[in-house]
Design a protein around this motif. Structure first.
Motif, PDB file in Angstrom:
ATOM      1  N   ALA A 196     -15.470  71.249  47.677  1.00  0.00           N
ATOM      2  CA  ALA A 196     -15.445  69.809  47.434  1.00  0.00           C
ATOM      3  C   ALA A 196     -14.122  69.383  46.795  1.00  0.00           C
ATOM      4  O   ALA A 196     -13.522  68.365  47.175  1.00  0.00           O
ATOM      5  CB  ALA A 196     -16.613  69.418  46.528  1.00  0.00           C
ATOM      6  N   TYR A 197     -13.664  70.175  45.838  1.00  0.00           N
ATOM      7  CA  TYR A 197     -12.406  69.846  45.170  1.00  0.00           C
ATOM      8  C   TYR A 197     -11.232  69.902  46.144  1.00  0.00           C
ATOM      9  O   TYR A 197     -10.353  69.036  46.147  1.00  0.00           O
ATOM     10  CB  TYR A 197     -12.165  70.791  43.998  1.00  0.00           C
ATOM     11  N   ARG A 198     -11.216  70.934  46.982  1.00  0.00           N
ATOM     12  CA  ARG A 198     -10.131  71.086  47.952  1.00  0.00           C
ATOM     13  C   ARG A 198     -10.059  69.899  48.898  1.00  0.00           C
ATOM     14  O   ARG A 198      -8.975  69.334  49.143  1.00  0.00           O
ATOM     15  CB  ARG A 198     -10.350  72.383  48.731  1.00  0.00           C
ATOM     16  N   GLU A 199     -11.205  69.486  49.439  1.00  0.00           N
ATOM     17  CA  GLU A 199     -11.220  68.375  50.386  1.00  0.00           C
ATOM     18  C   GLU A 199     -10.895  67.047  49.706  1.00  0.00           C
ATOM     19  O   GLU A 199     -10.193  66.205  50.283  1.00  0.00           O
ATOM     20  CB  GLU A 199     -12.588  68.287  51.072  1.00  0.00           C
ATOM     21  N   LEU A 200     -11.384  66.870  48.496  1.00  0.00           N
ATOM     22  CA  LEU A 200     -11.103  65.633  47.777  1.00  0.00           C
ATOM     23  C   LEU A 200      -9.614  65.525  47.460  1.00  0.00           C
ATOM     24  O   LEU A 200      -8.995  64.466  47.641  1.00  0.00           O
ATOM     25  CB  LEU A 200     -11.928  65.577  46.493  1.00  0.00           C
ATOM     26  N   LYS A 201      -9.036  66.603  46.989  1.00  0.00           N
ATOM     27  CA  LYS A 201      -7.612  66.611  46.645  1.00  0.00           C
ATOM     28  C   LYS A 201      -6.757  66.324  47.876  1.00  0.00           C
ATOM     29  O   LYS A 201      -5.771  65.557  47.806  1.00  0.00           O
ATOM     30  CB  LYS A 201      -7.234  67.959  46.035  1.00  0.00           C
ATOM     31  N   ALA A 202      -7.140  66.904  49.008  1.00  0.00           N
ATOM     32  CA  ALA A 202      -6.391  66.676  50.239  1.00  0.00           C
ATOM     33  C   ALA A 202      -6.478  65.220  50.678  1.00  0.00           C
ATOM     34  O   ALA A 202      -5.482  64.626  51.134  1.00  0.00           O
ATOM     35  CB  ALA A 202      -6.923  67.597  51.341  1.00  0.00           C
ATOM     36  N   ASP A 211      -4.988  56.654  44.106  1.00  0.00           N
ATOM     37  CA  ASP A 211      -4.881  56.839  42.653  1.00  0.00           C
ATOM     38  C   ASP A 211      -5.788  57.961  42.156  1.00  0.00           C
ATOM     39  O   ASP A 211      -5.543  58.539  41.103  1.00  0.00           O
ATOM     40  CB  ASP A 211      -5.253  55.545  41.926  1.00  0.00           C
ATOM     41  N   GLY A 212      -6.844  58.249  42.894  1.00  0.00           N
ATOM     42  CA  GLY A 212      -7.775  59.294  42.460  1.00  0.00           C
ATOM     43  C   GLY A 212      -8.984  59.321  43.357  1.00  0.00           C
ATOM     44  O   GLY A 212      -9.038  58.637  44.390  1.00  0.00           O
ATOM     45  N   GLY A 213      -9.978  60.101  42.956  1.00  0.00           N
ATOM     46  CA  GLY A 213     -11.185  60.188  43.754  1.00  0.00           C
ATOM     47  C   GLY A 213     -12.279  60.963  43.042  1.00  0.00           C
ATOM     48  O   GLY A 213     -12.036  61.639  42.037  1.00  0.00           O
ATOM     49  N   VAL A 214     -13.493  60.839  43.588  1.00  0.00           N
ATOM     50  CA  VAL A 214     -14.667  61.485  43.004  1.00  0.00           C
ATOM     51  C   VAL A 214     -15.573  61.962  44.136  1.00  0.00           C
ATOM     52  O   VAL A 214     -15.685  61.281  45.171  1.00  0.00           O
ATOM     53  CB  VAL A 214     -15.450  60.498  42.105  1.00  0.00           C
ATOM     54  N   LEU A 215     -16.195  63.107  43.927  1.00  0.00           N
ATOM     55  CA  LEU A 215     -17.228  63.580  44.856  1.00  0.00           C
ATOM     56  C   LEU A 215     -18.364  64.180  44.040  1.00  0.00           C
ATOM     57  O   LEU A 215     -18.124  65.033  43.176  1.00  0.00           O
ATOM     58  CB  LEU A 215     -16.670  64.613  45.826  1.00  0.00           C
ATOM     59  N   MET A 223     -19.270  68.609  41.550  1.00  0.00           N
ATOM     60  CA  MET A 223     -18.773  67.380  40.932  1.00  0.00           C
ATOM     61  C   MET A 223     -17.260  67.527  40.783  1.00  0.00           C
ATOM     62  O   MET A 223     -16.758  68.186  39.874  1.00  0.00           O
ATOM     63  CB  MET A 223     -19.427  67.139  39.569  1.00  0.00           C
ATOM     64  N   ALA A 224     -16.536  66.933  41.730  1.00  0.00           N
ATOM     65  CA  ALA A 224     -15.086  67.083  41.771  1.00  0.00           C
ATOM     66  C   ALA A 224     -14.409  65.778  41.379  1.00  0.00           C
ATOM     67  O   ALA A 224     -14.913  64.689  41.680  1.00  0.00           O
ATOM     68  CB  ALA A 224     -14.634  67.508  43.163  1.00  0.00           C
ATOM     69  N   ASN A 225     -13.253  65.909  40.710  1.00  0.00           N
ATOM     70  CA  ASN A 225     -12.492  64.750  40.254  1.00  0.00           C
ATOM     71  C   ASN A 225     -11.020  64.920  40.588  1.00  0.00           C
ATOM     72  O   ASN A 225     -10.484  66.022  40.559  1.00  0.00           O
ATOM     73  CB  ASN A 225     -12.615  64.595  38.732  1.00  0.00           C
ATOM     74  N   GLN A 226     -10.390  63.811  40.880  1.00  0.00           N
ATOM     75  CA  GLN A 226      -8.944  63.748  41.035  1.00  0.00           C
ATOM     76  C   GLN A 226      -8.435  62.497  40.311  1.00  0.00           C
ATOM     77  O   GLN A 226      -9.047  61.435  40.424  1.00  0.00           O
ATOM     78  CB  GLN A 226      -8.557  63.666  42.511  1.00  0.00           C
ATOM     79  N   PRO A 227      -7.333  62.605  39.532  1.00  0.00           N
ATOM     80  CA  PRO A 227      -6.531  63.802  39.294  1.00  0.00           C
ATOM     81  C   PRO A 227      -7.233  64.774  38.344  1.00  0.00           C
ATOM     82  O   PRO A 227      -8.199  64.411  37.687  1.00  0.00           O
ATOM     83  CB  PRO A 227      -5.264  63.238  38.644  1.00  0.00           C
ATOM     84  N   SER A 228      -6.698  66.008  38.299  1.00  0.00           N
ATOM     85  CA  SER A 228      -7.269  67.024  37.446  1.00  0.00           C
ATOM     86  C   SER A 228      -6.170  67.671  36.610  1.00  0.00           C
ATOM     87  O   SER A 228      -5.038  67.184  36.573  1.00  0.00           O
ATOM     88  CB  SER A 228      -8.005  68.068  38.295  1.00  0.00           C
ATOM     89  N   GLY A 259      -6.185  62.970  33.364  1.00  0.00           N
ATOM     90  CA  GLY A 259      -6.853  64.062  34.055  1.00  0.00           C
ATOM     91  C   GLY A 259      -8.056  64.601  33.326  1.00  0.00           C
ATOM     92  O   GLY A 259      -8.866  65.324  33.905  1.00  0.00           O
ATOM     93  N   LEU A 260      -8.208  64.264  32.046  1.00  0.00           N
ATOM     94  CA  LEU A 260      -9.339  64.753  31.260  1.00  0.00           C
ATOM     95  C   LEU A 260     -10.640  64.040  31.615  1.00  0.00           C
ATOM     96  O   LEU A 260     -11.716  64.565  31.400  1.00  0.00           O
ATOM     97  CB  LEU A 260      -9.058  64.561  29.765  1.00  0.00           C
ATOM     98  N   ARG A 261     -10.532  62.844  32.161  1.00  0.00           N
ATOM     99  CA  ARG A 261     -11.711  61.985  32.340  1.00  0.00           C
ATOM    100  C   ARG A 261     -12.567  62.450  33.511  1.00  0.00           C
ATOM    101  O   ARG A 261     -12.064  62.630  34.623  1.00  0.00           O
ATOM    102  CB  ARG A 261     -11.249  60.548  32.565  1.00  0.00           C
ATOM    103  N   ASN A 262     -13.841  62.618  33.254  1.00  0.00           N
ATOM    104  CA  ASN A 262     -14.777  62.946  34.322  1.00  0.00           C
ATOM    105  C   ASN A 262     -15.221  61.633  34.963  1.00  0.00           C
ATOM    106  O   ASN A 262     -16.219  61.022  34.577  1.00  0.00           O
ATOM    107  CB  ASN A 262     -15.987  63.700  33.773  1.00  0.00           C
ATOM    108  N   ARG A 263     -14.477  61.224  35.961  1.00  0.00           N
ATOM    109  CA  ARG A 263     -14.695  59.907  36.577  1.00  0.00           C
ATOM    110  C   ARG A 263     -16.069  59.776  37.229  1.00  0.00           C
ATOM    111  O   ARG A 263     -16.580  58.677  37.390  1.00  0.00           O
ATOM    112  CB  ARG A 263     -13.602  59.659  37.628  1.00  0.00           C
ATOM    113  N   ALA A 264     -16.653  60.895  37.617  1.00  0.00           N
ATOM    114  CA  ALA A 264     -17.963  60.855  38.261  1.00  0.00           C
ATOM    115  C   ALA A 264     -19.054  60.381  37.324  1.00  0.00           C
ATOM    116  O   ALA A 264     -20.087  59.871  37.765  1.00  0.00           O
ATOM    117  CB  ALA A 264     -18.316  62.231  38.813  1.00  0.00           C
ATOM    118  N   ILE A 265     -18.846  60.545  36.016  1.00  0.00           N
ATOM    119  CA  ILE A 265     -19.875  60.207  35.033  1.00  0.00           C
ATOM    120  C   ILE A 265     -19.477  59.033  34.146  1.00  0.00           C
ATOM    121  O   ILE A 265     -20.320  58.215  33.799  1.00  0.00           O
ATOM    122  CB  ILE A 265     -20.197  61.431  34.148  1.00  0.00           C
TER     123      ILE A 265
END
Length: 570
Positions: free
Chosen positions: A241-247, A255-259, A272-277, A290-296
């Motif tokens: 999930a992280y690999r695909e989200l980052k790509a 600016d970023g993303g969440v899965l 639970m993947a986040n970008q940036p990291s 990068g510290l923020r867990n955007r998913a939550i």
């Protein structure tokens, strides 16, 4: 005669000739003798009658109670793969007053510590009036031993533990980090600090006057290691999930993303993947974002991805026959001086067609038929507008306005995803109700021993009907066609939301692209939410940006979970 003369002189010098001098001499001698007598008496008293005093004073200078570090508990994924482990390290400290002044020894110490001599001398000078200073913290045992082998006076060692994160940036925001004292500062490390930390032990030791250990005398209290934490996370799915989200974030210059991927049967968070990291093992130059867990912790207006939830709420009233048709012509309408638009004029649409075409006009007209505030009430029962209750630092509740004196435009906006804010985790949890015949499962970051009961929010027949509608949304001729997973049936919904500005209103050409999917439709196994924040370029719709990420991640996840294909012709 001369001898007698010298003897007489000596005698006159030894004894005062005057009465006053003799008296002074007697007094001084009495004082000296008295002082010596008292001193001798005290020595006898201490050595014969009060030996415990001297023993206590000696022990106070040589006996110490040293702490024994406690091993911090391990954090693992659901299969036991380590996500956070503690390794033994050594911290070197010194008493600046005992350090040698010799330049050669100072230079040898600086080189062994990997420091410049001038910098080390400057630090020693700053701490010159103290008895403690750190030389270097959390060294490997081998490196620390090389320093200790120099046998430089005043240098001492302290055993500690250092946290290491094998997954690195892949799950950094969820796991969190500890500080130099091994105390949780972010994420689950902070949320479960008391459970993971354990309890320090104590031992009584004998040390010499330079503070060096001579002998361990007694174990006063054993160190109690911290508890281990087993997450619901599947590290295989997390990495993918992280690999695909980052790509995707890189491809669209976003600016970023969440899965967020949840187990549709249990509510467990599988990924639970986040970008940036960031890399928790090397925090030099760390960007705090990068510290923020955007998913939550991040919330936003969800837009069209909540339309299936609103449709379920309206069907729950029983006032909408399944054959209901809505005329969306001419593709726009005005409510309370606000203009609502569709991408184009879709004409007459069925309930399934409204979701497939993502018609704001259709959803608004259906919502305005109802007097009962069923949509916000259902949203709340699905977990929107309230914190998930995970205990995660900073978890967001989002916002869901109370149905008090609402205008018609506000009522309509809720049906197509505006006027409320949610997190990605809340969305995923809400959709477990569609995947579970109306039973919503609360999200869990920890591995569960049994399936939770959940809360029945929607009638099973309604949930199944909405799932069928979402199945029609993802097809070869629809805007969500890029979400298709070869060999599997997919129920999903796209969303494209304009970002708000700090001063109010919406920003120009600033969007969030979203997709929510359930797969496979015949026997739902996973619920996945993808959000890409502000993709740049011509492609910014959820179907073009977020849906392909879902397709790749869900397809690989189903194969890893050994879910049999169920593809049906549409």
């Amino acid at each position: 005669m001369s001898t007698g003369s010298r003897s007489g002189v000596t005698s006159r010098r030894a004894r005062p000739a005057t009465p006053m001098g003799r008296a002074r001499y007697v007094v001084m001698m009495a004082l000296v003798v008295g002082g010596l007598t008292l001193l001798a008496g005290r020595i006898v008293d201490l050595h014969v009658f009060d030996r415990s005093f001297l023993q206590g004073q000696g022990d106070a200078r040589t006996l110490r109670v040293d702490p024994i570090p406690a091993h911090r508990g391990m954090i693992t994924d659901r299969h036991g793969e380590p996500l956070a482990i503690s390794t033994p390290v050594m911290t070197l400290w010194a008493n600046p007053q005992d350090l040698p002044q010799d330049d050669i020894q100072r230079l040898m110490l600086a080189r062994a510590l990997g420091q410049e001599l001038e910098a080390l001398n400057a630090r020693i000078a700053r701490y010159a009036e103290r008895e403690f200073m750190y030389l270097r913290r959390r060294m490997t045992p081998k490196a620390a031993r090389e320093v200790l082998d120099l046998r430089i006076p005043g240098v001492h060692v302290q055993e500690e533990y250092k946290r290491y994160y094998p997954a690195g940036e892949v799950s950094a925001q969820l796991i969190g980090v500890t500080n130099v004292d091994d105390q949780g500062q972010e994420g689950l490390e902070l949320a479960y600090q008391s459970y993971l930390a354990g309890t320090l032990g104590q031992r009584r030791v004998l040390k010499d006057r330079r503070g060096r250990l001579v002998r361990e005398l007694a174990l006063l209290r054993e160190a109690q290691p911290g508890g281990d934490l087993t997450l619901a996370l599947d590290q295989r799915l997390q990495f993918m999930a992280y690999r695909e989200l980052k790509a995707a974030v890189a491809e669209h210059d976003a600016d970023g993303g969440v899965l967020v991927m949840m187990d549709a049967r249990t509510g467990e968070v599988l990924a639970m993947a986040n970008q940036p990291s960031y890399n928790p093992n090397d925090r030099a130059g760390l960007d705090p974002a990068g510290l923020r867990n955007r998913a939550i912790v991040d919330v936003y207006e969800p837009g069209s991805v909540v339309k299936p939830l609103a449709m379920a709420a309206m069907l729950e009233t029983g006032e909408l026959p399944l054959g209901t048709v809505v005329d969306t012509s001419p593709g726009w309408m005005v409510i309370d001086r606000f203009t609502i638009k569709d991408i184009r004029n879709y004409g007459e649409l069925s309930l399934a067609g409204i979701l497939e075409k993502s018609s704001n006009i259709g959803m608004s007209k259906l919502a305005l038929r109802l007097d009962d505030p069923i949509i916000p009430a259902t949203y709340r029962e699905l977990g929107l507008g309230q914190a998930p209750g995970l205990g995660f630092p900073g978890e967001a509740a989002g916002s869901l306005p109370a149905p008090v004196r609402w205008s018609s435009s506000q009522w309509a906006a809720l049906s197509y995803g505006y006027g409320l804010s949610v997190s990605a985790l809340q969305l995923a949890s809400a959709y477990t109700a569609i995947a579970n015949q109306g039973r919503r499962l609360p999200p869990s970051l920890l591995k569960l021993d049994r399936v939770p009961a959940g809360d029945t929010v929607i009638r099973p027949a309604v949930a199944d009907r909405v799932l069928e509608m979402m199945d029609q949304v993802v097809g070869p001729e629809t805007g969500a066609r890029r979400a298709e997973v070869p060999g599997y049936s997919v129920a999903g919904k796209t969303g494209t939301v304009r970002k708000t500005s700090a001063g109010g209103g919406y920003r120009e050409r600033a969007y969030r692209s979203l997709f929510v999917g359930i797969v496979p439709v015949s026997n739902p196994r996973i619920v996945t939410v993808v959000m890409i924040d502000r993709p740049r370029g011509d492609d910014y719709y959820g179907g073009a940006v977020a849906a392909p990420v879902f397709s790749r991640v869900a397809g690989n996840a189903l194969r890893l979970l050994d879910v049999p294909p169920d593809r049906r012709e549409k």
